[in-house]
Scaffold this active site. Sequence first.
Site, PDB file in Angstrom:
ATOM      1  N   THR A  28       4.257   8.784  -8.026  1.00 51.50           N
ATOM      2  CA  THR A  28       4.673   7.382  -7.990  1.00 51.50           C
ATOM      3  C   THR A  28       5.856   7.099  -8.920  1.00 51.50           C
ATOM      4  OG1 THR A  28       2.428   6.749  -7.446  1.00 51.50           O
ATOM      5  CG2 THR A  28       3.834   5.016  -8.312  1.00 51.50           C
ATOM      6  N   ALA A  38       8.706   3.485  -5.828  1.00 49.47           N
ATOM      7  CA  ALA A  38       8.074   4.295  -4.771  1.00 49.47           C
ATOM      8  C   ALA A  38       6.578   4.406  -5.045  1.00 49.47           C
ATOM      9  CB  ALA A  38       8.709   5.683  -4.706  1.00 49.47           C
ATOM     10  N   GLY A  39       5.833   3.370  -4.611  1.00 45.42           N
ATOM     11  CA  GLY A  39       4.375   3.354  -4.736  1.00 45.42           C
ATOM     12  C   GLY A  39       3.785   3.597  -3.359  1.00 45.42           C
ATOM     13  N   GLN A  76     -35.615 -15.911  -2.299  1.00 42.52           N
ATOM     14  CA  GLN A  76     -34.988 -15.340  -1.107  1.00 42.52           C
ATOM     15  C   GLN A  76     -33.460 -15.184  -1.286  1.00 42.52           C
ATOM     16  OE1 GLN A  76     -35.030 -17.466   2.731  1.00 42.52           O
ATOM     17  NE2 GLN A  76     -36.246 -15.740   3.473  1.00 42.52           N
ATOM     18  N   GLU A 124      -4.249   5.730  -5.320  1.00 44.18           N
ATOM     19  CA  GLU A 124      -4.336   6.740  -4.251  1.00 44.18           C
ATOM     20  C   GLU A 124      -4.231   6.109  -2.860  1.00 44.18           C
ATOM     21  OE1 GLU A 124      -7.201   9.845  -5.420  1.00 44.18           O
ATOM     22  OE2 GLU A 124      -6.739   9.178  -7.445  1.00 44.18           O
ATOM     23  N   SER A 177      -5.649  -0.598  -0.226  1.00 44.10           N
ATOM     24  CA  SER A 177      -6.460  -0.870   0.978  1.00 44.10           C
ATOM     25  C   SER A 177      -5.551  -1.112   2.173  1.00 44.10           C
ATOM     26  CB  SER A 177      -7.366  -2.085   0.742  1.00 44.10           C
ATOM     27  OG  SER A 177      -8.357  -1.755  -0.200  1.00 44.10           O
TER      28      SER A 177
END
Length: 392
Positions: free
Chosen positions: A129, A133-134, A291, A376, A379
Amino acid sequence: MFRYNVDDRQQAIRDRVAAFAQKHIIPFSKELDHRDDPDRFAWDLFKALAKEGFVAQRMPKEYGGCNVSSVEYTTLIEELCYYDAVACLLDAVTELATYPIYTFGTDAQKKKYVPKCASGESIPAFVLTEPGAGSDAVNQKTVAVPDGDHYIINGEKIFIMHGDVADLFVLFVKMADGGDDDKASRKISAIIVEARKDGKLIPGIKVATLKKKMGMRAATTGRIWLENVRVPKENLLGEVGKGFKIAMNTLDGARIGVAAQGLGIAQRALQESIDYAKKRVCFGAPIAKLQAIQWMIADMATQVEAARMLTYKAAQLQDKGEKFTIEASQAKLFASEAAKFCVDRAMQIHGGYGYIGEFSPIEKLYRDQRIMEIYEGTSEIQRLVISSSYLR
Ligand code: COS
């Protein structure tokens, strides 16, 4: 609490980690979380992990490793991170930084570097990284220029796990004479850099520890500057122009590791919530009788089991030698978001006793979990990898 195993050998690892954690993790968790600069890296924990043979688990036997399956290794990471996510430092050393050497290295490179990584004598870092640049990992600005028998390297890297303490880099660069191919990813190469000699950084390399990290603080993250760094050409990893494929292939496996980290955190949040709900009395009875709480526990347990299935499915495919890129992305995406869901519900169940760190580990779990949706591959990158395969 019982954890479902897809392989009988997993239980032995769970039991081994439980014994290890009693001695080397649980007594130090709080101190590691609050350790002040400078010397933040968890040296003692890393040495204990190496001594126990955990660092060597996935590495080939001929180079000092144990060659265990991906399923067993994934179990190791899940269990370590159940006790403390700082144990992710093991994953960064093994499946992120040593994997490309023992998978793509020449025999001479493997012989020279892997045994030292397996024993814990060497701490390698995966140096991809950059400030620009990620997610767009192709956009590398660090350049290697061939000069006789050497490369001369200039550039800057950021958000590198252990980049501040590592003595060995698997460094990704744009090669100045990257050939005639115009495709940007085919201009990237991987080079092994012996960043420290006798503990001291080699000329041209500067590093810094990034401050005010939200979680997993003793698994440090570094920034690296390279100015006219000379590296012998024999340290090229794989072929010129194959670096991007090496990085992507490495990340496939490493993403199973992040899924396992998320799974460990999710399981811990569930267990803490069950224990708390059984003993916390409210309106004359334990809150486990309500509950509203029962439904939260049911939803958390279901998230945990679904994350476990996806994670071990990806690991099983890796063990079979089949392609597992999509399954690793699905496991990482789901398990990291399951961890968020579970930690959030655990916070709700614990109330003030969750929000304030001196009462329970929930506040720490909340901070540790968050990076799993980012590092890494965010999402969003996982969704891109998954959807591009389905829409192809
Ligand atoms: N394994 C091996 N090779 C792969 C691969 C994989 N999982 N994924 C892609 N490749 C190859 C492709 O086959 C292609 O090869 P050719 O040039 O021979 O055709 C090459 O890599 C480029 O692939 P693509 O064009 O798909 O790359 P993109 O630039 O579109 O990037 C994403 C793809 C966005 C998925 C990639 O940049 C990525 O994963 N980014 C996130 C990086 C990341 O996780 N960073 C976190 C920090 S590292 S700790």
